[in-house]
Motif scaffolding. Structure first.
Motif, PDB file in Angstrom:
ATOM      1  N   ARG A 150       0.811  -1.214   0.000  1.00 43.09           N
ATOM      2  CA  ARG A 150       0.000   0.000   0.000  1.00 43.09           C
ATOM      3  C   ARG A 150       0.845   1.265   0.000  1.00 43.09           C
ATOM      4  NH1 ARG A 150      -2.906  -4.012   1.077  1.00 43.09           N
ATOM      5  NH2 ARG A 150      -5.196  -4.007   1.089  1.00 43.09           N
ATOM      6  N   LEU A 151       2.028   1.173   0.553  1.00 42.07           N
ATOM      7  CA  LEU A 151       2.909   2.340   0.557  1.00 42.07           C
ATOM      8  C   LEU A 151       3.509   2.618  -0.821  1.00 42.07           C
ATOM      9  CD1 LEU A 151       4.731   1.913   3.989  1.00 42.07           C
ATOM     10  CD2 LEU A 151       3.246   3.800   3.308  1.00 42.07           C
ATOM     11  N   ILE A 160      -4.767   6.595   4.528  1.00 36.74           N
ATOM     12  CA  ILE A 160      -3.826   6.840   5.618  1.00 36.74           C
ATOM     13  C   ILE A 160      -4.285   6.173   6.916  1.00 36.74           C
ATOM     14  CG2 ILE A 160      -2.574   8.589   6.926  1.00 36.74           C
ATOM     15  CD1 ILE A 160      -1.871   8.478   3.959  1.00 36.74           C
ATOM     16  N   SER A 161      -5.572   6.199   7.164  1.00 37.91           N
ATOM     17  CA  SER A 161      -6.092   5.557   8.380  1.00 37.91           C
ATOM     18  C   SER A 161      -5.809   4.062   8.366  1.00 37.91           C
ATOM     19  CB  SER A 161      -7.606   5.799   8.500  1.00 37.91           C
ATOM     20  OG  SER A 161      -7.887   7.164   8.669  1.00 37.91           O
ATOM     21  N   GLU A 162      -5.966   3.439   7.207  1.00 41.13           N
ATOM     22  CA  GLU A 162      -5.697   2.008   7.084  1.00 41.13           C
ATOM     23  C   GLU A 162      -4.209   1.723   7.274  1.00 41.13           C
ATOM     24  OE1 GLU A 162      -7.047  -1.329   3.931  1.00 41.13           O
ATOM     25  OE2 GLU A 162      -5.538   0.076   3.158  1.00 41.13           O
ATOM     26  N   LEU A 163      -3.357   2.582   6.710  1.00 40.81           N
ATOM     27  CA  LEU A 163      -1.912   2.394   6.852  1.00 40.81           C
ATOM     28  C   LEU A 163      -1.489   2.479   8.317  1.00 40.81           C
ATOM     29  CD1 LEU A 163      -0.570   4.545   3.862  1.00 40.81           C
ATOM     30  CD2 LEU A 163      -0.855   2.070   3.957  1.00 40.81           C
ATOM     31  N   LEU A 164      -2.031   3.452   9.026  1.00 41.39           N
ATOM     32  CA  LEU A 164      -1.694   3.591  10.438  1.00 41.39           C
ATOM     33  C   LEU A 164      -2.241   2.423  11.256  1.00 41.39           C
ATOM     34  CD1 LEU A 164      -2.233   7.432  10.909  1.00 41.39           C
ATOM     35  CD2 LEU A 164      -0.067   6.201  11.123  1.00 41.39           C
ATOM     36  N   LEU A 170       1.064  -4.096  13.677  1.00 40.24           N
ATOM     37  CA  LEU A 170       2.408  -4.677  13.603  1.00 40.24           C
ATOM     38  C   LEU A 170       3.206  -4.423  14.875  1.00 40.24           C
ATOM     39  CD1 LEU A 170       3.246  -3.841   9.887  1.00 40.24           C
ATOM     40  CD2 LEU A 170       3.475  -6.105  10.928  1.00 40.24           C
ATOM     41  N   VAL A 171       3.141  -3.194  15.382  1.00 43.85           N
ATOM     42  CA  VAL A 171       3.886  -2.864  16.598  1.00 43.85           C
ATOM     43  C   VAL A 171       3.251  -3.550  17.804  1.00 43.85           C
ATOM     44  CG1 VAL A 171       4.741  -1.002  18.068  1.00 43.85           C
ATOM     45  CG2 VAL A 171       4.597  -0.658  15.600  1.00 43.85           C
ATOM     46  N   ASP A 172       1.923  -3.664  17.782  1.00 47.25           N
ATOM     47  CA  ASP A 172       1.219  -4.345  18.873  1.00 47.25           C
ATOM     48  C   ASP A 172       1.575  -5.830  18.898  1.00 47.25           C
ATOM     49  OD1 ASP A 172      -0.506  -4.607  21.000  1.00 47.25           O
ATOM     50  OD2 ASP A 172      -2.313  -4.747  19.776  1.00 47.25           O
ATOM     51  N   LEU A 173       1.641  -6.437  17.726  1.00 48.53           N
ATOM     52  CA  LEU A 173       1.955  -7.859  17.620  1.00 48.53           C
ATOM     53  C   LEU A 173       3.400  -8.151  17.990  1.00 48.53           C
ATOM     54  CD1 LEU A 173       0.896 -10.687  16.696  1.00 48.53           C
ATOM     55  CD2 LEU A 173       1.718 -10.093  14.397  1.00 48.53           C
ATOM     56  N   ASN A 174       4.294  -7.246  17.590  1.00 48.68           N
ATOM     57  CA  ASN A 174       5.724  -7.468  17.819  1.00 48.68           C
ATOM     58  C   ASN A 174       6.375  -6.163  18.252  1.00 48.68           C
ATOM     59  OD1 ASN A 174       8.417  -8.171  17.812  1.00 48.68           O
ATOM     60  ND2 ASN A 174       8.574  -8.364  15.583  1.00 48.68           N
ATOM     61  N   SER A 175       6.643  -6.044  19.547  1.00 48.55           N
ATOM     62  CA  SER A 175       7.231  -4.812  20.070  1.00 48.55           C
ATOM     63  C   SER A 175       8.632  -4.573  19.515  1.00 48.55           C
ATOM     64  CB  SER A 175       7.285  -4.856  21.603  1.00 48.55           C
ATOM     65  OG  SER A 175       8.068  -5.952  22.043  1.00 48.55           O
ATOM     66  N   GLY A 176       9.227  -5.611  18.940  1.00 40.88           N
ATOM     67  CA  GLY A 176      10.556  -5.470  18.358  1.00 40.88           C
ATOM     68  C   GLY A 176      10.537  -5.183  16.865  1.00 40.88           C
ATOM     69  N   TYR A 177       9.394  -4.767  16.350  1.00 42.56           N
ATOM     70  CA  TYR A 177       9.273  -4.449  14.923  1.00 42.56           C
ATOM     71  C   TYR A 177      10.153  -3.239  14.599  1.00 42.56           C
ATOM     72  CZ  TYR A 177       7.044  -3.214  10.468  1.00 42.56           C
ATOM     73  OH  TYR A 177       6.790  -2.902   9.146  1.00 42.56           O
ATOM     74  N   ALA A 182      10.463   4.216  10.793  1.00 42.31           N
ATOM     75  CA  ALA A 182      10.600   4.526   9.363  1.00 42.31           C
ATOM     76  C   ALA A 182       9.245   4.445   8.654  1.00 42.31           C
ATOM     77  CB  ALA A 182      11.592   3.560   8.719  1.00 42.31           C
ATOM     78  N   ARG A 183       8.464   3.438   9.001  1.00 44.14           N
ATOM     79  CA  ARG A 183       7.130   3.295   8.404  1.00 44.14           C
ATOM     80  C   ARG A 183       6.232   4.468   8.802  1.00 44.14           C
ATOM     81  NH1 ARG A 183       7.501  -0.435   4.339  1.00 44.14           N
ATOM     82  NH2 ARG A 183       7.650  -2.587   5.070  1.00 44.14           N
ATOM     83  N   TYR A 184       6.275   4.820  10.079  1.00 40.87           N
ATOM     84  CA  TYR A 184       5.435   5.918  10.556  1.00 40.87           C
ATOM     85  C   TYR A 184       5.790   7.217   9.834  1.00 40.87           C
ATOM     86  CZ  TYR A 184       3.316   9.354  13.647  1.00 40.87           C
ATOM     87  OH  TYR A 184       2.577  10.409  14.136  1.00 40.87           O
ATOM     88  N   THR A 185       7.081   7.473   9.701  1.00 36.40           N
ATOM     89  CA  THR A 185       7.536   8.682   9.007  1.00 36.40           C
ATOM     90  C   THR A 185       7.077   8.676   7.554  1.00 36.40           C
ATOM     91  OG1 THR A 185       9.484   8.795  10.443  1.00 36.40           O
ATOM     92  CG2 THR A 185       9.550  10.045   8.378  1.00 36.40           C
ATOM     93  N   GLN A 186       7.170   7.522   6.903  1.00 36.85           N
ATOM     94  CA  GLN A 186       6.757   7.406   5.513  1.00 36.85           C
ATOM     95  C   GLN A 186       5.255   7.639   5.362  1.00 36.85           C
ATOM     96  OE1 GLN A 186       7.802   3.631   3.783  1.00 36.85           O
ATOM     97  NE2 GLN A 186       7.294   4.254   1.698  1.00 36.85           N
ATOM     98  N   ILE A 187       4.473   7.130   6.296  1.00 44.20           N
ATOM     99  CA  ILE A 187       3.015   7.270   6.218  1.00 44.20           C
ATOM    100  C   ILE A 187       2.579   8.719   6.420  1.00 44.20           C
ATOM    101  CG2 ILE A 187       0.834   6.673   7.361  1.00 44.20           C
ATOM    102  CD1 ILE A 187       2.125   3.939   8.029  1.00 44.20           C
ATOM    103  N   THR A 188       3.175   9.395   7.384  1.00 39.21           N
ATOM    104  CA  THR A 188       2.702  10.728   7.770  1.00 39.21           C
ATOM    105  C   THR A 188       3.427  11.870   7.064  1.00 39.21           C
ATOM    106  OG1 THR A 188       4.238  10.740   9.661  1.00 39.21           O
ATOM    107  CG2 THR A 188       1.997   9.916  10.049  1.00 39.21           C
TER     108      THR A 188
END
Length: 222
Positions: A150-151, A160-164, A170-177, A182-188
Motif C-alpha cells: 500500500r505504501l 492513511i487511516s488504514e496504513l496507520l 504490527l507494533v502491537d503484535l511485535n514490540s521489536g518491529y 521509518a514506516r510511521y515517518t513514511q506514512i505521515t
C-alpha cells in the motif's frame, strides 16, 4: 401486538455477571475465527483488568458451562482451558500467506480480520498465553507485506487511516518491529496539519506503542 423482551440487571460491580456473559459468547451458533476470538476476549480483558488493580483472577478456577456434544451435554470448563483450546485450534484459520480467513476453508485472507487477530494475540500474550511463534511470525509477514504494497501506491490512492492501523497492529503484535519509526515517518510525511489532527487518535496510539517498545524516545515523539 407483537413485542420483544429486554432483560436488565445491575450490581455494585460488573464482575459478578461477567462469567454469564462469557458463557453466552461461547454459545455463538457459528464457528468462524472472528466469533471464536470474540468469545474468549472478555476473559482476557477481565484478567488484564484484575491484574492492573493487583487483584487475583485465576482463569483455572473460573468455570463456564459449555456444550460438548449430544452424548456429554454441558460440562464445566475453565476459562484457562477455553483459551488453551482456542490457541491450539485457531491456526487452522490461517492461510498460506500468513493472514487469517473467517473459515478454515476460506480461499483467501481478510486484511481487517487479520489486523484484529494481531490485537487479540497481543492481548493474550500480555496475560501469559503466548500464541504459536510460527503463527504470529506468519501474521507479521502478511501484515508487513500488505503495508509495503500500500505504501507503493500513489499518495492520492493511499488510505492513511488504514496504513496507520496496519502499523499499529504490527507494533502491537511485535514490540521489536524495527521498521516502525521509518514506516510511521513514511506514512505521515507531507500530510497537512489538518489531516494530521484528524488522525490524532490513531497516531497517538501508534506513537505510544513505539515509545513503550523503545522504538522511539520521548524526545523523538514530536
Amino acid at each position: 401486538s407483537a413485542g420483544g423482551r429486554v432483560d436488565i440487571s445491575w450490581s455494585a460491580s460488573p464482575m459478578p455477571t461477567l462469567l454469564s456473559g462469557i458463557e453466552f459468547l461461547t454459545h455463538f451458533p457459528y464457528g468462524c475465527s472472528e466469533q471464536r476470538t470474540s468469545a474468549i476476549m472478555p476473559a482476557v480483558y477481565a484478567k488484564s483488568l484484575y491484574t492492573s488493580i493487583d487483584l487475583p483472577y485465576d482463569l483455572r478456577e473460573k468455570k463456564i458451562q459449555r456444550y460438548i456434544d449430544s452424548f456429554n451435554g454441558y460440562q464445566d470448563v475453565s476459562l484457562d482451558e477455553s483459551i488453551r483450546e482456542y490457541l491450539a485450534s485457531i491456526g487452522s484459520y490461517q492461510r498460506s500467506d500468513g493472514g487469517f480467513g473467517y473459515w478454515t476453508d476460506s480461499e483467501s485472507s481478510d486484511l481487517a480480520l487479520s489486523t484484529r487477530m494481531a490485537s487479540a494475540f497481543s492481548e493474550l500474550s500480555h496475560i501469559g498465553y503466548a500464541p504459536d511463534r510460527q503463527m504470529t511470525d506468519g501474521l507479521q509477514k502478511y501484515l508487513d507485506t500488505r503495508l509495503s504494497d500500500r505504501l507503493t501506491q500513489p499518495r492520492e490512492k493511499q488510505n492513511i487511516s488504514e496504513l496507520l492501523a496496519l502499523l499499529d497492529a504490527l507494533v502491537d503484535l511485535n514490540s521489536g518491529y524495527t521498521d516502525a519509526l521509518a514506516r510511521y515517518t513514511q506514512i505521515t510525511s507531507g500530510l497537512s496539519q489538518d489531516r494530521l489532527d484528524s488522525l490524532r487518535e490513531i497516531r497517538l496510539r501508534v506513537v505510544a506503542r513505539m515509545i513503550s517498545s523503545a522504538q522511539i524516545s520521548e524526545s523523538e515523539r514530536s
